[in-house]
Motif scaffolding. Structure first.
Motif, PDB file in Angstrom:
ATOM      1  N   PRO A 182       0.821  -1.206   0.000  1.00 24.94           N
ATOM      2  CA  PRO A 182       0.000   0.000   0.000  1.00 24.94           C
ATOM      3  C   PRO A 182       0.852   1.252   0.000  1.00 24.94           C
ATOM      4  O   PRO A 182       1.959   1.279   0.508  1.00 24.94           O
ATOM      5  CB  PRO A 182      -0.787  -0.131   1.311  1.00 24.94           C
ATOM      6  N   SER A 183       0.310   2.302  -0.585  1.00 26.73           N
ATOM      7  CA  SER A 183       0.979   3.596  -0.552  1.00 26.73           C
ATOM      8  C   SER A 183       0.765   4.244   0.796  1.00 26.73           C
ATOM      9  O   SER A 183       0.002   3.760   1.631  1.00 26.73           O
ATOM     10  CB  SER A 183       0.387   4.491  -1.649  1.00 26.73           C
ATOM     11  N   ALA A 184       1.436   5.378   1.014  1.00 27.17           N
ATOM     12  CA  ALA A 184       1.253   6.100   2.268  1.00 27.17           C
ATOM     13  C   ALA A 184      -0.195   6.529   2.431  1.00 27.17           C
ATOM     14  O   ALA A 184      -0.749   6.528   3.533  1.00 27.17           O
ATOM     15  CB  ALA A 184       2.177   7.322   2.300  1.00 27.17           C
ATOM     16  N   ALA A 185      -0.833   6.891   1.297  1.00 28.58           N
ATOM     17  CA  ALA A 185      -2.241   7.295   1.364  1.00 28.58           C
ATOM     18  C   ALA A 185      -3.122   6.139   1.800  1.00 28.58           C
ATOM     19  O   ALA A 185      -4.055   6.308   2.575  1.00 28.58           O
ATOM     20  CB  ALA A 185      -2.700   7.829   0.003  1.00 28.58           C
ATOM     21  N   ASP A 186      -2.814   4.914   1.275  1.00 31.43           N
ATOM     22  CA  ASP A 186      -3.581   3.750   1.687  1.00 31.43           C
ATOM     23  C   ASP A 186      -3.439   3.508   3.178  1.00 31.43           C
ATOM     24  O   ASP A 186      -4.405   3.217   3.873  1.00 31.43           O
ATOM     25  CB  ASP A 186      -3.111   2.502   0.926  1.00 31.43           C
ATOM     26  N   ARG A 187      -2.206   3.611   3.671  1.00 29.73           N
ATOM     27  CA  ARG A 187      -1.977   3.337   5.093  1.00 29.73           C
ATOM     28  C   ARG A 187      -2.684   4.348   5.970  1.00 29.73           C
ATOM     29  O   ARG A 187      -3.170   4.024   7.046  1.00 29.73           O
ATOM     30  CB  ARG A 187      -0.467   3.326   5.381  1.00 29.73           C
ATOM     31  N   SER A 188      -2.749   5.602   5.504  1.00 31.14           N
ATOM     32  CA  SER A 188      -3.373   6.632   6.321  1.00 31.14           C
ATOM     33  C   SER A 188      -4.873   6.454   6.426  1.00 31.14           C
ATOM     34  O   SER A 188      -5.524   7.056   7.263  1.00 31.14           O
ATOM     35  CB  SER A 188      -3.069   8.018   5.736  1.00 31.14           C
ATOM     36  N   SER A 189      -5.446   5.605   5.569  1.00 31.38           N
ATOM     37  CA  SER A 189      -6.891   5.391   5.614  1.00 31.38           C
ATOM     38  C   SER A 189      -7.301   4.519   6.788  1.00 31.38           C
ATOM     39  O   SER A 189      -8.478   4.378   7.076  1.00 31.38           O
ATOM     40  CB  SER A 189      -7.361   4.741   4.316  1.00 31.38           C
ATOM     41  N   LEU A 190      -6.326   3.889   7.448  1.00 32.21           N
ATOM     42  CA  LEU A 190      -6.567   3.029   8.611  1.00 32.21           C
ATOM     43  C   LEU A 190      -7.365   1.777   8.268  1.00 32.21           C
ATOM     44  O   LEU A 190      -7.971   1.167   9.127  1.00 32.21           O
ATOM     45  CB  LEU A 190      -7.288   3.805   9.725  1.00 32.21           C
ATOM     46  N   LEU A 191      -7.375   1.408   7.002  1.00 28.10           N
ATOM     47  CA  LEU A 191      -7.968   0.143   6.624  1.00 28.10           C
ATOM     48  C   LEU A 191      -6.980  -0.973   6.932  1.00 28.10           C
ATOM     49  O   LEU A 191      -5.766  -0.771   6.885  1.00 28.10           O
ATOM     50  CB  LEU A 191      -8.318   0.136   5.137  1.00 28.10           C
ATOM     51  N   PRO A 192      -7.470  -2.164   7.245  1.00 25.08           N
ATOM     52  CA  PRO A 192      -6.564  -3.255   7.603  1.00 25.08           C
ATOM     53  C   PRO A 192      -5.736  -3.700   6.417  1.00 25.08           C
ATOM     54  O   PRO A 192      -6.216  -3.681   5.281  1.00 25.08           O
ATOM     55  CB  PRO A 192      -7.518  -4.361   8.063  1.00 25.08           C
ATOM     56  N   PRO A 193      -4.482  -4.124   6.614  1.00 26.95           N
ATOM     57  CA  PRO A 193      -3.630  -4.520   5.503  1.00 26.95           C
ATOM     58  C   PRO A 193      -3.920  -5.913   4.974  1.00 26.95           C
ATOM     59  O   PRO A 193      -3.488  -6.259   3.894  1.00 26.95           O
ATOM     60  CB  PRO A 193      -2.216  -4.448   6.104  1.00 26.95           C
ATOM     61  N   ASP A 194      -4.620  -6.752   5.731  1.00 25.88           N
ATOM     62  CA  ASP A 194      -4.850  -8.117   5.308  1.00 25.88           C
ATOM     63  C   ASP A 194      -5.822  -8.150   4.135  1.00 25.88           C
ATOM     64  O   ASP A 194      -6.921  -7.594   4.199  1.00 25.88           O
ATOM     65  CB  ASP A 194      -5.404  -8.936   6.467  1.00 25.88           C
ATOM     66  N   THR A 195      -5.425  -8.819   3.064  1.00 24.57           N
ATOM     67  CA  THR A 195      -6.232  -8.799   1.846  1.00 24.57           C
ATOM     68  C   THR A 195      -7.582  -9.471   2.038  1.00 24.57           C
ATOM     69  O   THR A 195      -8.580  -9.050   1.447  1.00 24.57           O
ATOM     70  CB  THR A 195      -5.474  -9.489   0.708  1.00 24.57           C
ATOM     71  N   VAL A 196      -7.625 -10.534   2.824  1.00 30.62           N
ATOM     72  CA  VAL A 196      -8.896 -11.222   3.046  1.00 30.62           C
ATOM     73  C   VAL A 196      -9.870 -10.312   3.779  1.00 30.62           C
ATOM     74  O   VAL A 196     -11.058 -10.230   3.448  1.00 30.62           O
ATOM     75  CB  VAL A 196      -8.678 -12.527   3.838  1.00 30.62           C
ATOM     76  N   GLU A 197      -9.364  -9.600   4.782  1.00 21.83           N
ATOM     77  CA  GLU A 197     -10.225  -8.693   5.531  1.00 21.83           C
ATOM     78  C   GLU A 197     -10.716  -7.550   4.647  1.00 21.83           C
ATOM     79  O   GLU A 197     -11.887  -7.149   4.707  1.00 21.83           O
ATOM     80  CB  GLU A 197      -9.484  -8.144   6.745  1.00 21.83           C
ATOM     81  N   LEU A 198      -9.843  -7.033   3.799  1.00 21.33           N
ATOM     82  CA  LEU A 198     -10.254  -5.986   2.871  1.00 21.33           C
ATOM     83  C   LEU A 198     -11.352  -6.496   1.941  1.00 21.33           C
ATOM     84  O   LEU A 198     -12.322  -5.795   1.648  1.00 21.33           O
ATOM     85  CB  LEU A 198      -9.062  -5.510   2.039  1.00 21.33           C
ATOM     86  N   GLY A 199     -11.193  -7.736   1.483  1.00 15.25           N
ATOM     87  CA  GLY A 199     -12.198  -8.320   0.601  1.00 15.25           C
ATOM     88  C   GLY A 199     -13.543  -8.456   1.284  1.00 15.25           C
ATOM     89  O   GLY A 199     -14.589  -8.221   0.679  1.00 15.25           O
ATOM     90  N   GLN A 200     -13.533  -8.837   2.559  1.00 15.84           N
ATOM     91  CA  GLN A 200     -14.780  -8.947   3.301  1.00 15.84           C
ATOM     92  C   GLN A 200     -15.442  -7.588   3.450  1.00 15.84           C
ATOM     93  O   GLN A 200     -16.652  -7.440   3.271  1.00 15.84           O
ATOM     94  CB  GLN A 200     -14.520  -9.541   4.682  1.00 15.84           C
ATOM     95  N   LEU A 201     -14.644  -6.585   3.794  1.00 17.53           N
ATOM     96  CA  LEU A 201     -15.195  -5.249   3.976  1.00 17.53           C
ATOM     97  C   LEU A 201     -15.817  -4.723   2.694  1.00 17.53           C
ATOM     98  O   LEU A 201     -16.868  -4.078   2.704  1.00 17.53           O
ATOM     99  CB  LEU A 201     -14.106  -4.291   4.455  1.00 17.53           C
ATOM    100  N   CYS A 202     -15.186  -5.013   1.577  1.00 15.74           N
ATOM    101  CA  CYS A 202     -15.685  -4.519   0.287  1.00 15.74           C
ATOM    102  C   CYS A 202     -16.836  -5.359  -0.229  1.00 15.74           C
ATOM    103  O   CYS A 202     -17.943  -4.860  -0.447  1.00 15.74           O
ATOM    104  CB  CYS A 202     -14.552  -4.494  -0.735  1.00 15.74           C
ATOM    105  N   ASP A 203     -16.606  -6.649  -0.420  1.00 16.87           N
ATOM    106  CA  ASP A 203     -17.556  -7.507  -1.113  1.00 16.87           C
ATOM    107  C   ASP A 203     -18.734  -7.911  -0.246  1.00 16.87           C
ATOM    108  O   ASP A 203     -19.883  -7.920  -0.689  1.00 16.87           O
ATOM    109  CB  ASP A 203     -16.838  -8.762  -1.626  1.00 16.87           C
ATOM    110  N   VAL A 204     -18.468  -8.249   1.008  1.00 16.56           N
ATOM    111  CA  VAL A 204     -19.514  -8.788   1.871  1.00 16.56           C
ATOM    112  C   VAL A 204     -20.296  -7.691   2.583  1.00 16.56           C
ATOM    113  O   VAL A 204     -21.525  -7.709   2.622  1.00 16.56           O
ATOM    114  CB  VAL A 204     -18.911  -9.764   2.913  1.00 16.56           C
ATOM    115  N   ILE A 205     -19.566  -6.720   3.139  1.00 11.16           N
ATOM    116  CA  ILE A 205     -20.218  -5.677   3.925  1.00 11.16           C
ATOM    117  C   ILE A 205     -20.567  -4.472   3.071  1.00 11.16           C
ATOM    118  O   ILE A 205     -21.479  -3.719   3.378  1.00 11.16           O
ATOM    119  CB  ILE A 205     -19.316  -5.266   5.109  1.00 11.16           C
ATOM    120  N   LEU A 231     -11.775 -15.485  10.090  1.00  8.75           N
ATOM    121  CA  LEU A 231     -10.443 -15.216   9.548  1.00  8.75           C
ATOM    122  C   LEU A 231      -9.408 -16.167  10.149  1.00  8.75           C
ATOM    123  O   LEU A 231      -8.454 -16.563   9.482  1.00  8.75           O
ATOM    124  CB  LEU A 231     -10.046 -13.765   9.816  1.00  8.75           C
ATOM    125  N   SER A 232      -9.588 -16.528  11.416  1.00  9.55           N
ATOM    126  CA  SER A 232      -8.680 -17.483  12.045  1.00  9.55           C
ATOM    127  C   SER A 232      -8.826 -18.860  11.410  1.00  9.55           C
ATOM    128  O   SER A 232      -7.831 -19.565  11.186  1.00  9.55           O
ATOM    129  CB  SER A 232      -8.951 -17.561  13.546  1.00  9.55           C
TER     130      SER A 232
END
Length: 330
Positions: free
Chosen positions: A11-34, A96-97
């Motif tokens: 991720p870029s610095a801008a991505d990191r500043s968004s405070l979204l989790p870095p784990d790709t699976v979690e990002l996918g859940q937040l986007c696709d599922v929620i 996720l575990s």
């Protein structure tokens, strides 16, 4: 193998500043599922097909990934049987575990390889590219659609899930999403429910990238309506009928014992016997994901807990029913 190659881009610095989790699976859940919109561009920046416009560092990473895939194709290693196990992933129950354990079990199997068909965050196949027919399928979707998504090889698969006491699950979800969703940062859960009951759209007035399309659905009987009853019949009886078909149902409190439970009930013997064997040195223990301090506290107050119960009576009855089944582990 026919599998698509993806590039994992830092991720870029801008991505990191968004405070979204870095784990790709979690990002996918937040986007696709929620449906949390700000997670979608972050997720797509992590997992995408090379398009010829990558930086030199990204091109080097893609080349290394291709070399690793080619190496695995040449290795004389067998694949575990296809279509053996389906994980019905309920949000905020330690999924996720479970996902992490299953992935590591496939990767570290000493004698064979296996892959996982994912529909619980991002859609695709994880694991050794040589195994084109996945052994495991993980899904957030209703059980009745699992075979359609996972493929006909899963017609005779063993199903399992993890459940959580509904008040605790909803409170955990509310805290979880309040890390990024402004309305949940600004409103108490009581106010969120009042808005939903009055037909107020909490996304109204928010930029699209800050909206959450499916958040409200997770607050009211989500286990029945989203995971077990199915699209055609949203009744509690339909959800109970689907639970009856599961080979194992675990309470979240038994999560640490998942490897032993899986072996005990023979969910996927070829995989779990290896995960617990001396050959792997019993390295495959459960890890805990999403362990962050809750914004609104660890427990709801009595009034809020009562409100959660009122909006989740089907889920409460389903959870209590599950506890009576011989397949339930706590």
């Amino acid at each position: 193998s026919g599998s698509e190659m993806h590039v994992n881009v830092a991720p870029s610095a801008a991505d990191r500043s968004s405070l979204l989790p870095p784990d790709t699976v979690e990002l996918g859940q937040l986007c696709d599922v929620i449906g949390l919109q700000r997670a979608c561009p972050a997720f797509s920046s992590y997992w995408r097909i090379p398009n010829g416009e990558e930086t030199p560092a990204e091109q080097q990473l893609a080349a290394q990934r291709a070399a690793d895939n080619l190496k695995s194709l040449k290795e004389p290693i067998e694949c575990l049987p296809a279509g053996r196990l389906v994980f019905v992933h309920v949000m905020k129950t330690g999924g996720l575990s479970i996902d992490s354990f299953l992935q590591r079990s496939c990767e570290l199997h000493p004698e064979a390889a296996c892959s996982i068909q994912r529909h619980d965050g991002w859609i695709g196949v994880e694991g050794r590219v040589k195994c084109d027919s996945p052994s495991i399928c993980a899904s957030h979707k209703p059980m009745e659609t699992d075979v359609e998504m996972c493929g006909s090889s899963f017609n005779n698969a063993s199903y399992f899930t993890v459940l959580r006491e509904p008040v605790s699950r909803v409170w955990s979800f509310y805290n979880y999403i309040s890390r990024w969703y402004k309305p949940y940062q600004q409103l108490t859960l009581k106010e969120v429910y009042e808005a939903a009951d009055n037909g107020t759209d909490l996304n109204a007035g928010l930029p699209k990238e800050e909206q959450c399309f499916h958040c409200v659905g997770q607050l009211s009987d989500a286990m029945v309506s989203l995971s077990f009853a199915g699209d055609e019949d949203l009744t509690l009886d339909a959800a109970k009928a689907h639970l009856d078909k599961l080979k194992a149902i675990m309470d979240i409190g038994a999560l640490d014992r998942f490897p032993e439970i899986a072996q005990e009930v023979e969910l996927f013997p070829e995989l779990f016997e290896s995960a617990l064997s001396s050959k792997t040195g019993r390295l495959l223990t459960m890890t805990h994901e999403n362990t962050v301090e809750p914004r609104w506290g660890h427990f709801p107050d009595k009034e809020t807990a009562k409100l959660i119960r009122a909006h989740n009576m089907k889920d409460i009855h389903l959870y209590e029913y599950a506890r009576t089944l011989p397949t339930f582990h706590q």
